[in-house]
Design a protein around this motif. Structure first.
Motif, mmCIF file in Angstrom:
data_model
loop_
_atom_site.group_PDB
_atom_site.id
_atom_site.type_symbol
_atom_site.label_atom_id
_atom_site.label_comp_id
_atom_site.label_asym_id
_atom_site.label_seq_id
_atom_site.Cartn_x
_atom_site.Cartn_y
_atom_site.Cartn_z
ATOM 1 N N GLU A 11 0.854 -1.184 0.000
ATOM 2 C CA GLU A 11 0.000 0.000 0.000
ATOM 3 C C GLU A 11 0.897 1.243 0.000
ATOM 4 O OE1 GLU A 11 -3.400 0.502 0.048
ATOM 5 O OE2 GLU A 11 -3.534 -1.645 -0.437
ATOM 6 N N ILE A 12 0.462 2.280 -0.717
ATOM 7 C CA ILE A 12 1.263 3.507 -0.754
ATOM 8 C C ILE A 12 1.236 4.150 0.625
ATOM 9 C CG2 ILE A 12 1.525 5.783 -1.799
ATOM 10 C CD1 ILE A 12 0.104 4.683 -4.284
ATOM 11 N N PRO A 13 2.418 4.305 1.249
ATOM 12 C CA PRO A 13 2.447 4.896 2.594
ATOM 13 C C PRO A 13 2.309 6.417 2.531
ATOM 14 C CG PRO A 13 4.679 4.429 1.888
ATOM 15 C CD PRO A 13 3.765 3.917 0.789
ATOM 16 N N GLY A 14 2.196 7.046 3.694
ATOM 17 C CA GLY A 14 2.169 8.497 3.759
ATOM 18 C C GLY A 14 0.877 9.029 4.316
ATOM 19 N N SER A 15 0.901 10.323 4.626
ATOM 20 C CA SER A 15 -0.255 10.966 5.230
ATOM 21 C C SER A 15 -0.372 12.397 4.738
ATOM 22 C CB SER A 15 -0.122 10.957 6.764
ATOM 23 O OG SER A 15 -1.099 11.765 7.362
ATOM 24 N N PHE A 16 -1.616 12.880 4.649
ATOM 25 C CA PHE A 16 -1.860 14.270 4.269
ATOM 26 C C PHE A 16 -2.129 15.154 5.482
ATOM 27 C CE2 PHE A 16 -3.629 11.790 0.587
ATOM 28 C CZ PHE A 16 -2.562 12.038 -0.265
ATOM 29 N N GLY A 17 -2.198 14.545 6.673
ATOM 30 C CA GLY A 17 -2.478 15.323 7.869
ATOM 31 C C GLY A 17 -3.929 15.744 7.935
ATOM 32 N N LEU A 18 -4.212 16.683 8.819
ATOM 33 C CA LEU A 18 -5.571 17.178 8.986
ATOM 34 C C LEU A 18 -6.020 17.949 7.751
ATOM 35 C CD1 LEU A 18 -5.332 18.531 12.647
ATOM 36 C CD2 LEU A 18 -6.538 16.464 11.898
ATOM 37 N N PRO A 19 -7.295 17.865 7.404
ATOM 38 C CA PRO A 19 -7.791 18.672 6.282
ATOM 39 C C PRO A 19 -7.429 20.145 6.473
ATOM 40 C CG PRO A 19 -9.480 17.144 7.039
ATOM 41 C CD PRO A 19 -8.359 17.051 8.025
ATOM 42 N N PHE A 20 -7.030 20.781 5.421
ATOM 43 C CA PHE A 20 -6.662 22.191 5.382
ATOM 44 C C PHE A 20 -5.346 22.454 6.126
ATOM 45 C CE2 PHE A 20 -6.728 26.618 6.769
ATOM 46 C CZ PHE A 20 -6.997 27.267 5.582
ATOM 47 N N PHE A 21 -5.297 22.150 7.417
ATOM 48 C CA PHE A 21 -4.127 22.474 8.228
ATOM 49 C C PHE A 21 -2.921 21.606 7.868
ATOM 50 C CE2 PHE A 21 -7.794 23.762 10.819
ATOM 51 C CZ PHE A 21 -7.483 25.107 10.993
ATOM 52 N N GLY A 22 -3.163 20.373 7.457
ATOM 53 C CA GLY A 22 -2.060 19.500 7.070
ATOM 54 C C GLY A 22 -1.302 20.042 5.874
ATOM 55 N N ALA A 23 -2.053 20.576 4.900
ATOM 56 C CA ALA A 23 -1.413 21.140 3.703
ATOM 57 C C ALA A 23 -0.605 22.381 4.043
ATOM 58 C CB ALA A 23 -2.474 21.462 2.658
ATOM 59 N N ILE A 24 -1.120 23.211 4.952
ATOM 60 C CA ILE A 24 -0.383 24.412 5.354
ATOM 61 C C ILE A 24 0.879 24.031 6.115
ATOM 62 C CG2 ILE A 24 -0.456 26.471 6.816
ATOM 63 C CD1 ILE A 24 -3.368 26.797 6.073
ATOM 64 N N ALA A 25 0.766 23.053 7.004
ATOM 65 C CA ALA A 25 1.938 22.605 7.762
ATOM 66 C C ALA A 25 3.014 22.053 6.825
ATOM 67 C CB ALA A 25 1.522 21.545 8.785
ATOM 68 N N ASP A 26 2.588 21.278 5.830
ATOM 69 C CA ASP A 26 3.555 20.725 4.874
ATOM 70 C C ASP A 26 4.193 21.829 4.034
ATOM 71 O OD1 ASP A 26 3.262 18.170 5.741
ATOM 72 O OD2 ASP A 26 2.095 17.443 4.038
ATOM 73 N N GLU A 363 11.901 -1.701 -4.916
ATOM 74 C CA GLU A 363 11.587 -2.699 -3.891
ATOM 75 C C GLU A 363 10.164 -3.224 -3.931
ATOM 76 O OE1 GLU A 363 12.732 0.396 -2.985
ATOM 77 O OE2 GLU A 363 14.856 -0.079 -2.680
ATOM 78 N N ASN A 364 9.229 -2.411 -4.448
ATOM 79 C CA ASN A 364 7.815 -2.767 -4.344
ATOM 80 C C ASN A 364 7.036 -2.364 -5.586
ATOM 81 O OD1 ASN A 364 8.582 -1.718 -1.243
ATOM 82 N ND2 ASN A 364 7.420 -3.624 -1.307
ATOM 83 N N THR A 365 5.828 -2.921 -5.691
ATOM 84 C CA THR A 365 4.853 -2.406 -6.642
ATOM 85 C C THR A 365 3.736 -1.741 -5.843
ATOM 86 O OG1 THR A 365 3.605 -4.484 -6.719
ATOM 87 C CG2 THR A 365 5.364 -4.187 -8.343
ATOM 88 N N PHE A 366 3.068 -0.757 -6.458
ATOM 89 C CA PHE A 366 2.015 0.005 -5.789
ATOM 90 C C PHE A 366 0.855 0.191 -6.766
ATOM 91 C CE2 PHE A 366 6.140 1.380 -4.256
ATOM 92 C CZ PHE A 366 6.008 1.398 -2.867
ATOM 93 N N LEU A 367 -0.344 0.251 -6.231
ATOM 94 C CA LEU A 367 -1.519 0.506 -7.045
ATOM 95 C C LEU A 367 -1.904 1.969 -6.935
ATOM 96 C CD1 LEU A 367 -3.755 -0.647 -8.872
ATOM 97 C CD2 LEU A 367 -5.130 -0.978 -6.776
ATOM 98 N N VAL A 368 -1.883 2.657 -8.068
ATOM 99 C CA VAL A 368 -2.325 4.052 -8.145
ATOM 100 C C VAL A 368 -3.784 4.049 -8.573
ATOM 101 C CG1 VAL A 368 -2.089 6.192 -9.456
ATOM 102 C CG2 VAL A 368 -0.048 4.989 -8.654
ATOM 103 N N LYS A 369 -4.596 4.870 -7.920
ATOM 104 C CA LYS A 369 -6.024 4.902 -8.200
ATOM 105 C C LYS A 369 -6.372 6.005 -9.204
ATOM 106 C CE LYS A 369 -7.681 1.750 -5.301
ATOM 107 N NZ LYS A 369 -8.530 0.631 -5.758
ATOM 108 N N LYS A 370 -7.361 5.749 -10.019
ATOM 109 C CA LYS A 370 -7.850 6.727 -10.986
ATOM 110 C C LYS A 370 -8.174 8.049 -10.287
ATOM 111 C CE LYS A 370 -11.536 7.559 -14.367
ATOM 112 N NZ LYS A 370 -12.734 6.995 -15.029
ATOM 113 N N GLY A 371 -7.703 9.158 -10.895
ATOM 114 C CA GLY A 371 -7.989 10.485 -10.358
ATOM 115 C C GLY A 371 -6.924 11.031 -9.428
ATOM 116 N N GLU A 372 -5.997 10.186 -8.979
ATOM 117 C CA GLU A 372 -4.971 10.674 -8.068
ATOM 118 C C GLU A 372 -3.956 11.539 -8.819
ATOM 119 O OE1 GLU A 372 -4.207 7.959 -4.321
ATOM 120 O OE2 GLU A 372 -3.749 6.818 -6.134
#
Length: 476
Positions: A11-26, A363-372
């Motif tokens: 599975e593709i790892p990672g996180s976007f954080g909290l809506p809105f605030f996660g993007a600002i923090a990043d 090292e791995n294969t990952f599934l990318v979803k339509k629209g990402e």
């Protein structure tokens, strides 16, 4: 290097954080906390993967959606070139799309997906005009380089140093304008303001994706104004109008040819201005200083080998400098490719998945979803240690010989593999071969005149700054 063996699905790892605030923090981390490179490398270490999810600037106010799947190795990055699976509509600047007011109300070719009808029309037009003008490339560029080198020499003699970037900007704009319009910009209403006007127009479109680094302005103040509110077009309108008018008045036959292909005159002209300003001039602002920076850092030993090769080929060709002559200069070719590998002019690539599909890292294969939204950071992908030995070192000989040439398929600076060609079906730079030729010519012009040079380098908003400290010819 990776093989064709079966790799475990993850599975593709990672996180976007909290809506809105996660993007600002990043965004704050990306621009001011960690910085660009650490932002990515820290997540590679955290997730033990070169493929992961994160937010990309500018963030929630200007981005359609800041969430991306990030590709940081040479294998996964290649998925971004597959236009059968990845849509390239309005992704030139990633998660941010500048107003079409900057381009006369038109979505220019760079923002079109190959599936859109006008993409084929425009790209075929660009490829055709470059083919028709191929005989002008070398004489025009050599003329510009002669002026640049003369100015470099005079400034070093009078001031002790010379800014390569300023002279390069003037030379690059002159070359592009003459190539398309047949006259120098100084002979038009633009006068000598072309580079400045283009720079302001470029900044208006790209400002949300950069940081100014002003020490006297608190970072949160800069972030508030630069990354939350796009620069309105009216602030640069007078500069763009001046540029557009000069091109329109002098493109002449090119606009007639565009009309014959079925393009509206206004749309063709705005596309040619974009090609000249954003693609060509903007690219040359970044590519040429990077080339000189890295070759300069190679020192007198590398310079001696380049000078010997270049002078031997030119002597063999009885002074003629032709594409065939340039092709005989294996070290010179490799030195150019290595600069394009280690410091690509456009380090970012984006695309949106048209369907569910599988991508692979080492090292791995990952599934990318339509629209990402998919994002590749080329500055890491082309320094992949599984592909390149000592990837963070500039090795001018890296692409010499049969083994070296095999590595060219992992050089991606042109929005495609170096071993492939631009077509109407892909998004590879139509001027790919011209850029490589001009880089080789730049080295040829330097080393036909000088034996070695010394430079100091730093960072600019777009690419590297280069200051010449000396130009040495041991015979004089």
């Amino acid at each position: 290097m990776s093989t064709d063996q079966e790799l475990p699905r993850r599975e593709i790892p990672g996180s976007f954080g909290l809506p809105f605030f996660g993007a600002i923090a990043d965004r704050l981390s990306y621009f001011y906390g960690q910085g660009e490179l650490k932002y990515f490398t820290s997540r590679v270490e955290k997730y033990k993967s070169t493929v992961f999810r994160c937010n990309m600037p500018p963030g929630p106010f200007m981005a359609r959606d800041p969430r991306v799947v990030c590709f940081l190795d040479a294998l996964s990055f290649q998925a971004l070139f597959d236009t059968s699976k990845v849509e390239k509509r309005d992704v030139l600047d990633g998660t941010f799309v500048p107003s079409t007011a900057f381009t006369g109300g038109h979505r220019t070719c760079a923002y079109l997906d190959p599936s859109e009808p006008n993409h084929a029309l425009l790209k075929r037009f660009f490829l055709s005009l470059l083919a028709k003008r191929h005989h002008q490339f070398i004489p025009l560029f050599r003329r510009g380089m002669a002026d640049l080198l003369s100015s470099l020499k005079d400034e070093i003699a009078s001031k002790g140093s010379s800014s390569f970037n300023d002279l390069n900007d003037a030379m690059s704009f002159e070359f592009v304008f003459r190539l398309l319009c047949g006259v120098g910009p100084a002979e038009t209403t633009l006068g000598r303001d072309g580079p400045k006007s283009m720079d302001l127009w470029l900044f208006g479109q790209l400002s949300p994706l950069m940081t100014l680094g002003l020490k006297f302005v608190p970072y949160f103040v800069e972030d508030m104004f630069l990354h939350n509110f796009p620069i309105p077009f009216f602030l640069v309108k007078s500069y763009y109008d001046k540029i557009y008018s000069a091109f329109e008045a002098n493109l002449g036959k090119l606009l007639e040819e565009a009309a014959e292909l079925g393009l509206e005159r206004d749309e063709a002209c705005h596309n040619l201005v974009f090609l000249a300003g954003f693609n060509a001039y903007g690219g040359m602002k970044a590519v040429f200083p990077a080339l000189i920076k890295w070759v300069g850092a190679g020192g007198a030993g590398l310079h001696a080998r380049l000078a010997a090769e270049i002078r031997a080929v030119v002597e063999k060709e009885k002074g003629a400098i032709t594409p065939a002559a340039l092709d005989q200069m294996s070290l010179t070719k490799s030195a150019v490719y290595e600069a394009l590998r280690i410091e690509p002019a456009v380090p970012y690539q984006y695309g949106r998945a048209k369907e569910d599909f599988e991508i692979r890292s080492h090292e791995n294969t990952f599934l990318v979803k339509k629209g990402e939204m998919l994002f590749g950071y080329q500055a890491m992908a082309t320094r992949d240690p599984r592909i390149f030995e000592k990837p963070d070192e500039y090795m001018a000989e890296r692409f010499v010989g049969e083994e070296g040439e095999r590595l060219l398929r992992y050089v991606y600076w042109s929005n495609g593999r170096e071993t492939e060609d631009p077509t109407v079906e892909n998004k590879q730079c139509p001027g790919k071969d011209l850029v490589v030729m001009m880089c080789r010519l730049m080295l040829v012009e330097f080393f036909l005149r000088y034996d070695t040079f010394e430079v100091e380098s730093g960072k600019l908003l777009l690419g590297s700054s280069v200051t010449f400290k000396s130009l040495t010819n041991f015979n004089n």
